[in-house]
Motif scaffolding. Structure first.
Motif, PDB file in Angstrom:
ATOM      1  N   ASP A  80      43.484 -39.142  41.307  1.00  0.00           N
ATOM      2  CA  ASP A  80      42.341 -40.059  41.237  1.00  0.00           C
ATOM      3  C   ASP A  80      42.744 -41.502  40.934  1.00  0.00           C
ATOM      4  O   ASP A  80      42.012 -42.248  40.297  1.00  0.00           O
ATOM      5  N   TRP A  81      43.910 -41.913  41.441  1.00  0.00           N
ATOM      6  CA  TRP A  81      44.361 -43.301  41.326  1.00  0.00           C
ATOM      7  C   TRP A  81      43.301 -44.212  41.939  1.00  0.00           C
ATOM      8  O   TRP A  81      42.920 -44.036  43.094  1.00  0.00           O
ATOM      9  N   ARG A 128      35.703 -55.250  43.440  1.00  0.00           N
ATOM     10  CA  ARG A 128      35.192 -55.400  44.803  1.00  0.00           C
ATOM     11  C   ARG A 128      36.309 -55.277  45.841  1.00  0.00           C
ATOM     12  O   ARG A 128      36.142 -54.642  46.875  1.00  0.00           O
ATOM     13  N   ASN A 129      37.470 -55.873  45.568  1.00  0.00           N
ATOM     14  CA  ASN A 129      38.521 -55.970  46.582  1.00  0.00           C
ATOM     15  C   ASN A 129      39.669 -54.984  46.446  1.00  0.00           C
ATOM     16  O   ASN A 129      40.351 -54.711  47.421  1.00  0.00           O
ATOM     17  N   LEU A 130      39.905 -54.458  45.228  1.00  0.00           N
ATOM     18  CA  LEU A 130      41.085 -53.635  45.005  1.00  0.00           C
ATOM     19  C   LEU A 130      40.758 -52.178  44.669  1.00  0.00           C
ATOM     20  O   LEU A 130      41.537 -51.285  44.964  1.00  0.00           O
ATOM     21  N   TRP A 131      39.619 -51.919  44.083  1.00  0.00           N
ATOM     22  CA  TRP A 131      39.213 -50.562  43.730  1.00  0.00           C
ATOM     23  C   TRP A 131      38.911 -49.780  45.001  1.00  0.00           C
ATOM     24  O   TRP A 131      38.289 -50.296  45.942  1.00  0.00           O
ATOM     25  N   ASP A 132      39.308 -48.501  45.032  1.00  0.00           N
ATOM     26  CA  ASP A 132      39.111 -47.706  46.254  1.00  0.00           C
ATOM     27  C   ASP A 132      37.679 -47.181  46.410  1.00  0.00           C
ATOM     28  O   ASP A 132      37.361 -46.541  47.404  1.00  0.00           O
ATOM     29  N   GLN A 133      36.808 -47.420  45.420  1.00  0.00           N
ATOM     30  CA  GLN A 133      35.378 -47.083  45.474  1.00  0.00           C
ATOM     31  C   GLN A 133      35.092 -45.583  45.463  1.00  0.00           C
ATOM     32  O   GLN A 133      33.975 -45.169  45.750  1.00  0.00           O
ATOM     33  N   ARG A 134      36.073 -44.736  45.133  1.00  0.00           N
ATOM     34  CA  ARG A 134      35.848 -43.294  45.164  1.00  0.00           C
ATOM     35  C   ARG A 134      35.429 -42.726  43.815  1.00  0.00           C
ATOM     36  O   ARG A 134      34.548 -41.896  43.757  1.00  0.00           O
ATOM     37  N   ASP A 135      36.084 -43.106  42.743  1.00  0.00           N
ATOM     38  CA  ASP A 135      35.856 -42.475  41.445  1.00  0.00           C
ATOM     39  C   ASP A 135      35.360 -43.496  40.431  1.00  0.00           C
ATOM     40  O   ASP A 135      36.124 -44.317  39.944  1.00  0.00           O
ATOM     41  N   ASP A 137      34.230 -42.886  37.418  1.00  0.00           N
ATOM     42  CA  ASP A 137      34.662 -42.569  36.056  1.00  0.00           C
ATOM     43  C   ASP A 137      36.024 -43.181  35.743  1.00  0.00           C
ATOM     44  O   ASP A 137      36.233 -43.746  34.677  1.00  0.00           O
ATOM     45  N   VAL A 138      36.975 -43.053  36.673  1.00  0.00           N
ATOM     46  CA  VAL A 138      38.300 -43.595  36.417  1.00  0.00           C
ATOM     47  C   VAL A 138      38.260 -45.125  36.425  1.00  0.00           C
ATOM     48  O   VAL A 138      38.952 -45.784  35.658  1.00  0.00           O
ATOM     49  N   PHE A 139      37.414 -45.697  37.258  1.00  0.00           N
ATOM     50  CA  PHE A 139      37.275 -47.160  37.250  1.00  0.00           C
ATOM     51  C   PHE A 139      36.696 -47.618  35.912  1.00  0.00           C
ATOM     52  O   PHE A 139      37.147 -48.618  35.344  1.00  0.00           O
TER      53      PHE A 139
END
Length: 154
Positions: A80-81, A128-135, A137-139
Motif C-alpha cells: 500500500d505504498w 494532488r500530484n504525487l499520491w496514487d489516490q488508492r489508499d 488510510d495510508v495517506f
C-alpha cells in the motif's frame, strides 16, 4: 548508535548527553593505561557520516531517519505504498511558515502539510500530484506524521 529525534525538524535530542560523555571520557583517559580503551565517542566517530537509523514513525513499516529527513521507499514499505515515485524523503521546511514536504525520487519537492513560504521551493502538492489516490488510510498516516514532525511555524 546515537538516538535521534526528528532531525528534519531541527532537534537532535542530544541535550546534556554529550557533556556526560565527555566528562566520562576525560575521567577514563586520565586514569587509563598507555593505550586507552575504545570509548563511546571513538565508536561513534568510526561510523560513516551518512549512517541512518530505523525509527517507528509508521508502525510496522521500515523508514529511516537521516540528516535529510525521514526516508522511505516502495520496496521496504509494502503493497500500500501511497506515492507515484519509488522513494521519498519527508522533511520540514525552514521557511518562515514551515510545513512538511516530500522530496521525491524525481528530484522535485511536493508540499505535504502546512505552508512553505520560500518561493520556488515546492514544485507540486503531494496530495494532488504525487499520491496514487488508492489508499486514503495510508495517506492519512503520512499527513498525521507530517503534522507531528513539522508543526506549523516550526
Amino acid at each position: 548508535m546515537t538516538a535521534l529525534t526528528c532531525c528534519a525538524c531541527g532537534s537532535r535530542g542530544e541535550g546534556n548527553d554529550n557533556r556526560a560523555k565527555s566528562e566520562t571520557s576525560t575521567t577514563a583517559s586520565s586514569t587509563a593505561p598507555a593505550e586507552p580503551p575504545l570509548t563511546e565517542e571513538t565508536e561513534e566517530e568510526a561510523q560513516p557520516a551518512d549512517e541512518t537509523e530505523e525509527i517507528q514513525i509508521f508502525p510496522g513499516r521500515n523508514v529511516r531517519i537521516s540528516d535529510a529527513g525521514i526516508i522511505a521507499n516502495r520496496s521496504a514499505w509494502g503493497a500500500d505504498w501511497p506515492w507515484k515515485t519509488a522513494n521519498v524523503t519527508m522533511a520540514c521546511s525552514e521557511a518562515i511558515n514551515g510545513g512538511a514536504y516530500l522530496n521525491a525520487a524525481n528530484g522535485k519537492n511536493y508540499l505535504l502539510n502546512g505552508t512553505i513560504s520560500q518561493q520556488g521551493f515546492v514544485d507540486g502538492n503531494a496530495g494532488r500530484n504525487l499520491w496514487d489516490q488508492r489508499d486514503t488510510d495510508v495517506f492519512a498516516e503520512w499527513m498525521e506524521a507530517a503534522e507531528a514532525l513539522c508543526p506549523p511555524g516550526a
